[in-house]
Design a protein around this motif. Structure first.
Motif, PDB file in Angstrom:
ATOM      1  N   THR A 139       8.964  -7.800  -0.533  1.00  0.00           N
ATOM      2  CA  THR A 139       9.810  -6.710  -0.051  1.00  0.00           C
ATOM      3  C   THR A 139       9.170  -5.362  -0.357  1.00  0.00           C
ATOM      4  OG1 THR A 139      11.828  -8.022  -0.341  1.00  0.00           O
ATOM      5  CG2 THR A 139      12.081  -5.625  -0.250  1.00  0.00           C
ATOM      6  N   LEU A 140       8.656  -5.232  -1.566  1.00  0.00           N
ATOM      7  CA  LEU A 140       8.019  -3.974  -1.968  1.00  0.00           C
ATOM      8  C   LEU A 140       6.800  -3.679  -1.107  1.00  0.00           C
ATOM      9  CD1 LEU A 140       7.720  -1.567  -3.856  1.00  0.00           C
ATOM     10  CD2 LEU A 140       6.509  -3.062  -5.471  1.00  0.00           C
ATOM     11  N   LEU A 141       5.937  -4.673  -0.920  1.00  0.00           N
ATOM     12  CA  LEU A 141       4.735  -4.443  -0.120  1.00  0.00           C
ATOM     13  C   LEU A 141       5.097  -4.170   1.336  1.00  0.00           C
ATOM     14  CD1 LEU A 141       1.696  -4.308   0.146  1.00  0.00           C
ATOM     15  CD2 LEU A 141       1.638  -6.807   0.355  1.00  0.00           C
ATOM     16  N   GLY A 142       6.047  -4.933   1.877  1.00  0.00           N
ATOM     17  CA  GLY A 142       6.466  -4.705   3.257  1.00  0.00           C
ATOM     18  C   GLY A 142       7.032  -3.313   3.463  1.00  0.00           C
ATOM     19  N   ALA A 143       7.827  -2.846   2.490  1.00  0.00           N
ATOM     20  CA  ALA A 143       8.399  -1.503   2.592  1.00  0.00           C
ATOM     21  C   ALA A 143       7.312  -0.436   2.501  1.00  0.00           C
ATOM     22  CB  ALA A 143       9.438  -1.300   1.492  1.00  0.00           C
ATOM     23  N   LEU A 144       6.362  -0.621   1.598  1.00  0.00           N
ATOM     24  CA  LEU A 144       5.272   0.348   1.467  1.00  0.00           C
ATOM     25  C   LEU A 144       4.464   0.445   2.760  1.00  0.00           C
ATOM     26  CD1 LEU A 144       3.980  -0.462  -2.142  1.00  0.00           C
ATOM     27  CD2 LEU A 144       5.171   1.609  -1.401  1.00  0.00           C
ATOM     28  N   LEU A 145       4.195  -0.704   3.369  1.00  0.00           N
ATOM     29  CA  LEU A 145       3.422  -0.707   4.610  1.00  0.00           C
ATOM     30  C   LEU A 145       4.211  -0.086   5.759  1.00  0.00           C
ATOM     31  CD1 LEU A 145       1.909  -4.295   4.326  1.00  0.00           C
ATOM     32  CD2 LEU A 145       0.666  -2.139   4.087  1.00  0.00           C
ATOM     33  N   SER A 146       5.499  -0.376   5.810  1.00  0.00           N
ATOM     34  CA  SER A 146       6.326   0.139   6.909  1.00  0.00           C
ATOM     35  C   SER A 146       6.535   1.640   6.814  1.00  0.00           C
ATOM     36  CB  SER A 146       7.692  -0.558   6.908  1.00  0.00           C
ATOM     37  OG  SER A 146       7.550  -1.942   7.077  1.00  0.00           O
ATOM     38  N   LEU A 147       6.662   2.141   5.595  1.00  0.00           N
ATOM     39  CA  LEU A 147       7.032   3.543   5.399  1.00  0.00           C
ATOM     40  C   LEU A 147       5.844   4.456   5.125  1.00  0.00           C
ATOM     41  CD1 LEU A 147      10.199   2.959   3.175  1.00  0.00           C
ATOM     42  CD2 LEU A 147      10.108   3.373   5.646  1.00  0.00           C
ATOM     43  N   SER A 148       4.648   3.889   5.065  1.00  0.00           N
ATOM     44  CA  SER A 148       3.475   4.719   4.789  1.00  0.00           C
ATOM     45  C   SER A 148       3.312   5.785   5.877  1.00  0.00           C
ATOM     46  CB  SER A 148       2.217   3.849   4.735  1.00  0.00           C
ATOM     47  OG  SER A 148       1.066   4.658   4.601  1.00  0.00           O
ATOM     48  N   PRO A 149       3.109   7.037   5.493  1.00  0.00           N
ATOM     49  CA  PRO A 149       2.991   8.102   6.505  1.00  0.00           C
ATOM     50  C   PRO A 149       1.665   8.082   7.260  1.00  0.00           C
ATOM     51  CG  PRO A 149       2.638   8.996   4.310  1.00  0.00           C
ATOM     52  CD  PRO A 149       3.054   7.566   4.122  1.00  0.00           C
ATOM     53  N   ARG A 150       0.713   7.308   6.784  1.00  0.00           N
ATOM     54  CA  ARG A 150      -0.583   7.249   7.464  1.00  0.00           C
ATOM     55  C   ARG A 150      -1.067   5.807   7.501  1.00  0.00           C
ATOM     56  NH1 ARG A 150      -4.824   6.699   3.950  1.00  0.00           N
ATOM     57  NH2 ARG A 150      -4.350   6.961   1.723  1.00  0.00           N
ATOM     58  N   PRO A 151      -1.876   5.461   8.481  1.00  0.00           N
ATOM     59  CA  PRO A 151      -2.388   4.088   8.556  1.00  0.00           C
ATOM     60  C   PRO A 151      -3.402   3.809   7.451  1.00  0.00           C
ATOM     61  CG  PRO A 151      -3.366   5.436  10.277  1.00  0.00           C
ATOM     62  CD  PRO A 151      -2.316   6.282   9.621  1.00  0.00           C
TER      63      PRO A 151
END
Length: 209
Positions: A139-151
């Motif tokens: 969940t933590l990794l998925g959220a970080l990837l989804s919400l990251s402001p840059r690729p």
């Protein structure tokens, strides 16, 4: 049922590894994530269930689910470092190593967590904790990837599922897939084991002081 689960799990592996997810669309992070989740959260538990007749007789220590979940944590987070992702995107050999490690880590977790010797509920408690911990870190990794402001993985556009996506959209979709598939499946497994613990009547001692 166990034979069916094993057959479906192996067939799913064949579809994932033989299809376009890690070949035609290998440059897409969302495609990679769908393959990853298919291996660890769908194929691996089905194969573990299919092997349960054999694994039931194995001597698996009570702390194995915790160690297995930590191993999967290390494998998952390591392969999602930008440098490792780039290696897997550009090398078929590295992709094969990555996918094999995902499968082994997934099987370790599911076999250890679903291992339930008769008349002993302690493994169920450890298994529930191991699956819950795995759900949390996914969940933590998925959220970080989804919400990251840059690729974090490349630039420009990629093609995935027949759609052209920007690098940021592709990464966000991959994060959502991790949340919807990985985190949910592991959480469901943990809740099933917790429910089993609650349903099990307490042991009654028949001995005399």
């Amino acid at each position: 049922m166990r034979r069916t689960a094993l057959a479906v799990g192996l067939a799913l592996l064949g579809l994932i590894w033989g299809g376009p997810l890690i070949s035609t669309w290998r440059g897409s992070f969302a495609s990679h994530m769908l393959a990853h989740m298919g291996v660890v959260a769908l194929a691996a538990p089905l194969i573990a269930i299919g092997l349960s007749n054999y694994s039931r007789s194995w001597r698996i220590p009570g702390w194995a689910p915790i160690i297995a979940s930590l191993v999967e944590l290390a494998v998952v987070w390591a392969w999602h470092m930008p440098e490792m992702r780039l290696l897997a995107e550009t090398s078929t050999f590295v992709t094969a190593i990555e996918q094999a490690m995902f499968l082994v880590a997934g099987l370790l977790v599911w076999i250890a967590c679903l291992h339930q010797p008769p008349h002993d509920m302690r493994p169920a408690a450890a298994g529930a904790f191991g699956l819950l911990f795995t759900s949390i870190h996914m969940t933590l990794l998925g959220a970080l990837l989804s919400l990251s402001p840059r690729p974090l993985y490349g630039e420009g556009t990629v093609t995935c599922f027949g759609l052209e996506l920007s690098a940021n959209q592709d990464q966000a979709l991959g994060g959502v897939l991790m949340l919807l598939v990985g985190a949910v499946v592991y959480l469901a497994g943990a809740l099933w084991l917790f429910a089993r613990l609650l349903r099990e009547p307490p042991a009654i001692s028949t001995g005399h002081p």
